[in-house]
Design a protein around this motif. Structure first.
Motif, PDB file in Angstrom:
ATOM      1  N   SER A 286       0.790  -1.086  -0.079  1.00  0.00           N
ATOM      2  CA  SER A 286      -0.107   0.031  -0.017  1.00  0.00           C
ATOM      3  C   SER A 286       0.890   1.310   0.007  1.00  0.00           C
ATOM      4  O   SER A 286       0.646   2.144  -0.758  1.00  0.00           O
ATOM      5  CB  SER A 286      -0.945  -0.019   1.205  1.00  0.00           C
ATOM      6  N   TRP A 287       1.929   1.303   0.870  1.00  0.00           N
ATOM      7  CA  TRP A 287       2.742   2.557   0.792  1.00  0.00           C
ATOM      8  C   TRP A 287       3.327   2.608  -0.480  1.00  0.00           C
ATOM      9  O   TRP A 287       3.638   3.645  -0.731  1.00  0.00           O
ATOM     10  CB  TRP A 287       3.827   2.128   1.865  1.00  0.00           C
ATOM     11  N   ILE A 288       4.061   1.618  -1.284  1.00  0.00           N
ATOM     12  CA  ILE A 288       4.651   1.326  -2.350  1.00  0.00           C
ATOM     13  C   ILE A 288       3.867   2.157  -3.368  1.00  0.00           C
ATOM     14  O   ILE A 288       4.237   3.118  -3.922  1.00  0.00           O
ATOM     15  CB  ILE A 288       5.311   0.290  -2.801  1.00  0.00           C
ATOM     16  N   ARG A 289       2.562   1.584  -3.545  1.00  0.00           N
ATOM     17  CA  ARG A 289       1.561   1.987  -4.445  1.00  0.00           C
ATOM     18  C   ARG A 289       1.536   3.580  -4.304  1.00  0.00           C
ATOM     19  O   ARG A 289       1.265   4.360  -5.148  1.00  0.00           O
ATOM     20  CB  ARG A 289       0.299   1.501  -4.300  1.00  0.00           C
ATOM     21  N   ASN A 290       1.183   4.211  -3.255  1.00  0.00           N
ATOM     22  CA  ASN A 290       1.157   5.565  -2.774  1.00  0.00           C
ATOM     23  C   ASN A 290       2.253   6.439  -3.220  1.00  0.00           C
ATOM     24  O   ASN A 290       2.168   7.493  -3.858  1.00  0.00           O
ATOM     25  CB  ASN A 290       0.847   5.734  -1.293  1.00  0.00           C
ATOM     26  N   ARG A 291       3.334   5.968  -2.836  1.00  0.00           N
ATOM     27  CA  ARG A 291       4.801   6.617  -3.234  1.00  0.00           C
ATOM     28  C   ARG A 291       4.749   6.550  -4.608  1.00  0.00           C
ATOM     29  O   ARG A 291       5.002   7.831  -5.224  1.00  0.00           O
ATOM     30  CB  ARG A 291       5.701   5.687  -2.679  1.00  0.00           C
ATOM     31  N   LEU A 292       4.220   5.637  -5.540  1.00  0.00           N
ATOM     32  CA  LEU A 292       4.457   5.513  -6.873  1.00  0.00           C
ATOM     33  C   LEU A 292       3.379   6.594  -7.513  1.00  0.00           C
ATOM     34  O   LEU A 292       3.598   7.341  -8.314  1.00  0.00           O
ATOM     35  CB  LEU A 292       4.020   4.191  -7.411  1.00  0.00           C
ATOM     36  N   ARG A 293       2.060   6.697  -6.838  1.00  0.00           N
ATOM     37  CA  ARG A 293       1.237   7.600  -7.352  1.00  0.00           C
ATOM     38  C   ARG A 293       1.899   9.191  -7.114  1.00  0.00           C
ATOM     39  O   ARG A 293       1.590  10.008  -7.823  1.00  0.00           O
ATOM     40  CB  ARG A 293      -0.180   7.518  -6.699  1.00  0.00           C
ATOM     41  N   HIS A 294       2.438   9.110  -6.101  1.00  0.00           N
ATOM     42  CA  HIS A 294       3.194  10.636  -5.636  1.00  0.00           C
ATOM     43  C   HIS A 294       4.306  10.963  -6.695  1.00  0.00           C
ATOM     44  O   HIS A 294       3.908  11.999  -7.394  1.00  0.00           O
ATOM     45  CB  HIS A 294       3.541  10.497  -4.242  1.00  0.00           C
ATOM     46  N   CYS A 295       4.927  10.012  -6.859  1.00  0.00           N
ATOM     47  CA  CYS A 295       6.058  10.322  -8.071  1.00  0.00           C
ATOM     48  C   CYS A 295       5.321  10.507  -9.462  1.00  0.00           C
ATOM     49  O   CYS A 295       5.801  11.398  -9.972  1.00  0.00           O
ATOM     50  CB  CYS A 295       6.892   9.105  -7.986  1.00  0.00           C
ATOM     51  N   ILE A 296       4.166   9.891  -9.733  1.00  0.00           N
ATOM     52  CA  ILE A 296       3.669  10.203 -10.887  1.00  0.00           C
ATOM     53  C   ILE A 296       3.211  11.237 -11.049  1.00  0.00           C
ATOM     54  O   ILE A 296       3.382  12.117 -11.860  1.00  0.00           O
ATOM     55  CB  ILE A 296       2.475   8.979 -11.489  1.00  0.00           C
ATOM     56  N   TRP A 297       2.367  11.923 -10.009  1.00  0.00           N
ATOM     57  CA  TRP A 297       1.667  13.240  -9.804  1.00  0.00           C
ATOM     58  C   TRP A 297       2.941  14.431  -9.772  1.00  0.00           C
ATOM     59  O   TRP A 297       2.806  15.226 -10.598  1.00  0.00           O
ATOM     60  CB  TRP A 297       0.834  13.479  -8.474  1.00  0.00           C
ATOM     61  N   HIS A 298       3.799  14.054  -9.137  1.00  0.00           N
ATOM     62  CA  HIS A 298       5.068  15.024  -9.174  1.00  0.00           C
ATOM     63  C   HIS A 298       5.663  15.158 -10.495  1.00  0.00           C
ATOM     64  O   HIS A 298       6.062  16.285 -10.928  1.00  0.00           O
ATOM     65  CB  HIS A 298       6.103  14.491  -8.239  1.00  0.00           C
ATOM     66  N   ASP A 299       5.798  13.960 -11.042  1.00  0.00           N
ATOM     67  CA  ASP A 299       6.423  13.848 -12.565  1.00  0.00           C
ATOM     68  C   ASP A 299       5.629  14.932 -13.515  1.00  0.00           C
ATOM     69  O   ASP A 299       6.222  15.602 -14.503  1.00  0.00           O
ATOM     70  CB  ASP A 299       6.597  12.618 -12.948  1.00  0.00           C
ATOM     71  N   TRP A 300       4.291  14.710 -13.305  1.00  0.00           N
ATOM     72  CA  TRP A 300       3.457  15.899 -14.316  1.00  0.00           C
ATOM     73  C   TRP A 300       3.653  17.237 -14.162  1.00  0.00           C
ATOM     74  O   TRP A 300       3.417  18.012 -15.096  1.00  0.00           O
ATOM     75  CB  TRP A 300       2.018  15.222 -14.009  1.00  0.00           C
ATOM     76  N   LYS A 301       4.189  17.643 -13.083  1.00  0.00           N
ATOM     77  CA  LYS A 301       4.664  19.080 -12.758  1.00  0.00           C
ATOM     78  C   LYS A 301       3.492  20.009 -12.932  1.00  0.00           C
ATOM     79  O   LYS A 301       2.860  20.462 -12.027  1.00  0.00           O
ATOM     80  CB  LYS A 301       5.777  19.350 -13.405  1.00  0.00           C
ATOM     81  N   ARG A 302       3.127  20.442 -14.020  1.00  0.00           N
ATOM     82  CA  ARG A 302       2.296  21.682 -14.598  1.00  0.00           C
ATOM     83  C   ARG A 302       0.584  21.055 -14.506  1.00  0.00           C
ATOM     84  O   ARG A 302       0.606  20.035 -14.873  1.00  0.00           O
ATOM     85  CB  ARG A 302       2.676  22.065 -15.659  1.00  0.00           C
TER      86      ARG A 302
END
Length: 94
Positions: A18-34
């Motif tokens: 669960s934590w890893i999936r949340n972290r991956l979602r966070h990284c995806i959201w952060h990667d989209w930037k704008r």
């Protein structure tokens, strides 16, 4: 005796998953930037345009967004599995 040990491990693996999936979602959201890029990617993932616009301009931080329904329903376990993220709890037995 071993039964309880395995049950303990399964619970911990689910928490880690669960934590890893949340972290991956966070990284995806952060990667989209704008916001505009977030909106376009949300639309690609099947979110209606109006909702994608509102979600892309949220004032929440990345970790809060990763745990919110907006990313949990779009960046699903199946989509992550297609990208190569396997679940720990599935690969260890049951």
């Amino acid at each position: 005796m071993h039964y309880f040990r395995m049950a303990s491990i399964q619970g911990k693996l689910k928490e880690v998953d669960s934590w890893i999936r949340n972290r991956l979602r966070h990284c995806i959201w952060h990667d989209w930037k704008r916001p505009e890029r977030k909106r376009k990617n949300l639309i690609r993932l099947g979110v209606p345009k109006g909702q994608a616009y509102a979600w892309s301009r949220t004032r929440k931080g990345g970790w809060a967004v990763a745990q919110s329904p907006m990313l949990i329903t779009t960046v699903t376990v199946k989509r992550l599995a297609r990208r190569g993220m396997n679940q720990c709890s599935v690969t260890t037995g049951k």
